[in-house]
Design an enzyme around this catalytic site. Sequence first.
Site, short mmCIF file in Angstrom:
data_model
loop_
_atom_site.label_atom_id
_atom_site.label_comp_id
_atom_site.label_asym_id
_atom_site.label_seq_id
_atom_site.Cartn_x
_atom_site.Cartn_y
_atom_site.Cartn_z
N SER A 1 4.01 1.37 8.02
CA SER A 1 3.67 2.70 7.50
C SER A 1 2.85 3.46 8.53
O SER A 1 2.90 4.68 8.61
CB SER A 1 2.87 2.57 6.20
N GLY B 1 10.90 -2.65 5.72
CA GLY B 1 10.14 -3.91 5.69
C GLY B 1 9.78 -4.27 4.25
O GLY B 1 10.07 -5.38 3.77
N HIS B 2 9.19 -3.31 3.55
CA HIS B 2 8.87 -3.52 2.13
C HIS B 2 10.15 -3.79 1.33
O HIS B 2 10.18 -4.65 0.45
CB HIS B 2 8.20 -2.29 1.53
N MET C 1 0.84 -1.20 0.00
CA MET C 1 0.00 0.00 0.00
C MET C 1 0.88 1.25 0.00
O MET C 1 0.39 2.36 0.27
CB MET C 1 -0.93 0.00 1.21
N GLN D 1 -2.66 -12.46 7.19
CA GLN D 1 -2.76 -12.20 5.75
C GLN D 1 -1.97 -13.23 4.95
O GLN D 1 -2.46 -13.78 3.95
CB GLN D 1 -2.23 -10.80 5.46
N LYS E 1 8.48 -2.45 11.89
CA LYS E 1 8.31 -1.32 10.96
C LYS E 1 6.92 -1.38 10.35
O LYS E 1 6.44 -2.47 10.01
CB LYS E 1 9.37 -1.37 9.86
P1 AMP Z 1 1.53 -2.87 3.47
O1 AMP Z 1 2.05 -1.83 2.55
O2 AMP Z 1 1.56 -2.47 4.92
O3 AMP Z 1 0.21 -3.45 3.02
O4 AMP Z 1 2.56 -4.08 3.40
C1 AMP Z 1 2.92 -4.66 2.18
C2 AMP Z 1 3.70 -5.92 2.45
O5 AMP Z 1 4.88 -5.60 3.20
C3 AMP Z 1 2.92 -6.94 3.28
O6 AMP Z 1 3.17 -8.24 2.77
C4 AMP Z 1 3.48 -6.75 4.64
O7 AMP Z 1 3.39 -7.92 5.46
C5 AMP Z 1 4.93 -6.41 4.34
N1 AMP Z 1 5.50 -5.70 5.48
C6 AMP Z 1 5.05 -4.57 6.07
N2 AMP Z 1 5.80 -4.24 7.13
C7 AMP Z 1 6.76 -5.19 7.23
C8 AMP Z 1 7.85 -5.43 8.13
N3 AMP Z 1 8.09 -4.62 9.15
N4 AMP Z 1 8.63 -6.51 7.90
C9 AMP Z 1 8.39 -7.34 6.88
N5 AMP Z 1 7.37 -7.19 6.00
C10 AMP Z 1 6.58 -6.13 6.17
#
Ligand code: AMP
Length: 282
Positions: free
Chosen positions: A186, A36-37, A30, A153, A184
Amino acid sequence: MVLIKNISEIKDLVSEWKKEGKTIGLVPTMGYLHEGHESLIKKARKENDKVIVSVFVNPTQFGPNEDLESYPRNIEKDRELCESCGVDVVFNPEPVEMYKNNASTYINVQGLTEGLCGASRPIHFRGVCTVVSKLFNITMADRAYFGEKDAQQLAVVKKMVEDLNFNIDVVGCPIIREKDGLAKSSRNTYLSKEERVAALILNKSLNLALKKLKNGEASGENVINVIKGVIKEEPLAKIDYVEVVDSKTLKPVKKIENSILVAIAVYIGKTRLIDNFTFNRE
Ligand code: AMP
């Protein structure tokens, strides 16, 4: 690297790649990208000929009183991060592009989505599965990368891929944390200075639970109580859930024998944060 906003354009490009026999890795996000991303993107970069990062704040996974409008966005910064990681395409569609003609088809993974985050976010996983399956179809990816940070998820998407015979490997990636242990996210940008300190209670409570488990604790309820006890010490924190579940079925576990997921969701002020770990008793 190109930024594409249009479904037909990215479909044309991926069908060219497919003709050339290229493998494609997809990282659905997103946006408001952080390390993390980045870890998912780097893994995708290593394992595929082409890498697509989707940046889409998906309206169908937000409930009516959630943070769809305020969710942080910065496509220029996201673009720079993707470029520096050697991404081939950033796919950044508008909601009307993704949900044309009053789209009315949804994917519902029953059994795994009612508990944990699904209990307080009833339409969330329906929205996630619908958009993820659309992204799988649009990008024709061979592999898709998801973080263990969103453990439910990841389990739900794996089940959907298995049940619906999607031709894609779902790759789970470890949680990336700040130096002080906060996972981490957003959404961490919502936290005030005081809340940012208070947010450490999530990781702190999980670390204590892990220690107890390593010392032989075998009761799910006791683990839950240890975590709740720590979190309740923090006045800015309000528990949404603390659960000990089977890693695959996500059903509550009373006696800890196999692989479990310890997952929590906690409000710090108005911000809802999640964290978890898996533990395997061998
Ligand atoms: P989001 O943008 O928050 O929907 O996350 C997109 C992808 O990045 C999802 O698969 C999340 O699980 C992964 N993600 C978000 N934060 C982290 C993190 N701190 N460590 C590892 N993966 C992450």
